[in-house]
Design a protein around this motif. Structure first.
Motif, short mmCIF file in Angstrom:
data_model
loop_
_atom_site.label_atom_id
_atom_site.label_comp_id
_atom_site.label_asym_id
_atom_site.label_seq_id
_atom_site.Cartn_x
_atom_site.Cartn_y
_atom_site.Cartn_z
N VAL A 242 -4.96 4.27 12.06
CA VAL A 242 -5.76 5.00 11.08
C VAL A 242 -6.34 3.98 10.11
O VAL A 242 -5.67 3.02 9.74
CB VAL A 242 -4.90 6.03 10.30
CG1 VAL A 242 -5.72 6.72 9.20
CG2 VAL A 242 -4.29 7.06 11.24
N VAL A 243 -7.58 4.19 9.71
CA VAL A 243 -8.23 3.35 8.71
C VAL A 243 -8.48 4.19 7.47
O VAL A 243 -8.98 5.32 7.56
CB VAL A 243 -9.55 2.75 9.23
CG1 VAL A 243 -10.30 2.02 8.12
CG2 VAL A 243 -9.30 1.83 10.41
N VAL A 244 -8.12 3.65 6.30
CA VAL A 244 -8.38 4.30 5.02
C VAL A 244 -9.22 3.36 4.18
O VAL A 244 -8.82 2.22 3.93
CB VAL A 244 -7.06 4.64 4.27
CG1 VAL A 244 -7.36 5.16 2.87
CG2 VAL A 244 -6.24 5.64 5.06
N LEU A 245 -10.39 3.83 3.79
CA LEU A 245 -11.24 3.05 2.89
C LEU A 245 -11.21 3.67 1.50
O LEU A 245 -11.26 4.89 1.36
CB LEU A 245 -12.68 3.02 3.39
CG LEU A 245 -12.92 2.29 4.70
CD1 LEU A 245 -14.39 2.36 5.08
CD2 LEU A 245 -12.45 0.85 4.62
N ILE A 246 -11.13 2.82 0.50
CA ILE A 246 -11.16 3.26 -0.89
C ILE A 246 -12.58 3.06 -1.39
O ILE A 246 -13.08 1.93 -1.45
CB ILE A 246 -10.16 2.47 -1.76
CG1 ILE A 246 -8.75 2.53 -1.17
CG2 ILE A 246 -10.21 2.96 -3.20
CD1 ILE A 246 -8.15 3.91 -1.07
N ALA B 52 -3.98 -4.06 -2.65
CA ALA B 52 -2.52 -3.94 -2.74
C ALA B 52 -2.11 -2.82 -3.69
O ALA B 52 -1.12 -2.11 -3.44
CB ALA B 52 -1.90 -5.26 -3.17
N TYR B 53 -2.85 -2.63 -4.75
CA TYR B 53 -2.59 -1.55 -5.71
C TYR B 53 -2.68 -0.20 -5.01
O TYR B 53 -1.80 0.65 -5.14
CB TYR B 53 -3.60 -1.63 -6.86
CG TYR B 53 -3.62 -0.42 -7.74
CD1 TYR B 53 -2.69 -0.27 -8.77
CD2 TYR B 53 -4.57 0.59 -7.56
CE1 TYR B 53 -2.70 0.85 -9.59
CE2 TYR B 53 -4.58 1.71 -8.38
CZ TYR B 53 -3.65 1.83 -9.38
OH TYR B 53 -3.66 2.94 -10.19
N TYR B 54 -3.76 0.01 -4.24
CA TYR B 54 -3.95 1.29 -3.56
C TYR B 54 -2.93 1.50 -2.45
O TYR B 54 -2.47 2.62 -2.22
CB TYR B 54 -5.38 1.40 -3.03
CG TYR B 54 -6.39 1.51 -4.14
CD1 TYR B 54 -6.51 2.68 -4.87
CD2 TYR B 54 -7.19 0.44 -4.49
CE1 TYR B 54 -7.42 2.78 -5.91
CE2 TYR B 54 -8.10 0.53 -5.52
CZ TYR B 54 -8.21 1.70 -6.22
OH TYR B 54 -9.11 1.80 -7.26
#
Length: 116
Positions: free
Chosen positions: A73-77, A4-6
């Protein structure tokens, strides 16, 4: 930091999007809703950390795209600086499905004033 932060930090800054948009849908058994992590005029973006819990990111992005008519779109941290087994699995599946994936090092958020 948690997902949630990202989402709060990066959704608007990187994608010009709005976090946590709700969409209702119907299915043969009734009605339900989903909440997209991030959404702009063209895309639904599903965020995930480099953890096992993110293995469903691709499915969530693709389903949200189906509901909204937008590109998934997928974003991985990347929290540990390595291409681990979960990033690898998600990236390979996204490539097979033709879904764009971005892997963003967590430390890049420092430059956005997030601190740590």
């Amino acid at each position: 930091m948690n997902e949630a932060y990202y989402i709060a930090l990066l959704c608007g800054a990187l994608f010009g999007g709005q976090p946590e948009t709700v969409h209702e849908f119907t299915y043969p058994g009734g009605a339900a809703s989903i909440r997209t992590d991030c959404e702009n005029g063209n895309r639904v973006i599903e965020f995930g950390l480099d953890k096992r819990s993110s293995l469903d990111s691709l499915q969530q992005a693709m389903f949200a795209a189906e509901i909204t008519g937008k590109e998934p779109v997928v974003v991985l941290i990347d929290t540990d600086g390595t291409m681990g087994r979960f990033e690898w699995r998600i990236a390979r599946a996204a490539n097979v499905a033709g879904v764009p994936i971005r892997i963003i090092p967590a430390e890049l958020t420092d430059s956005l004033g997030a601190g740590g």
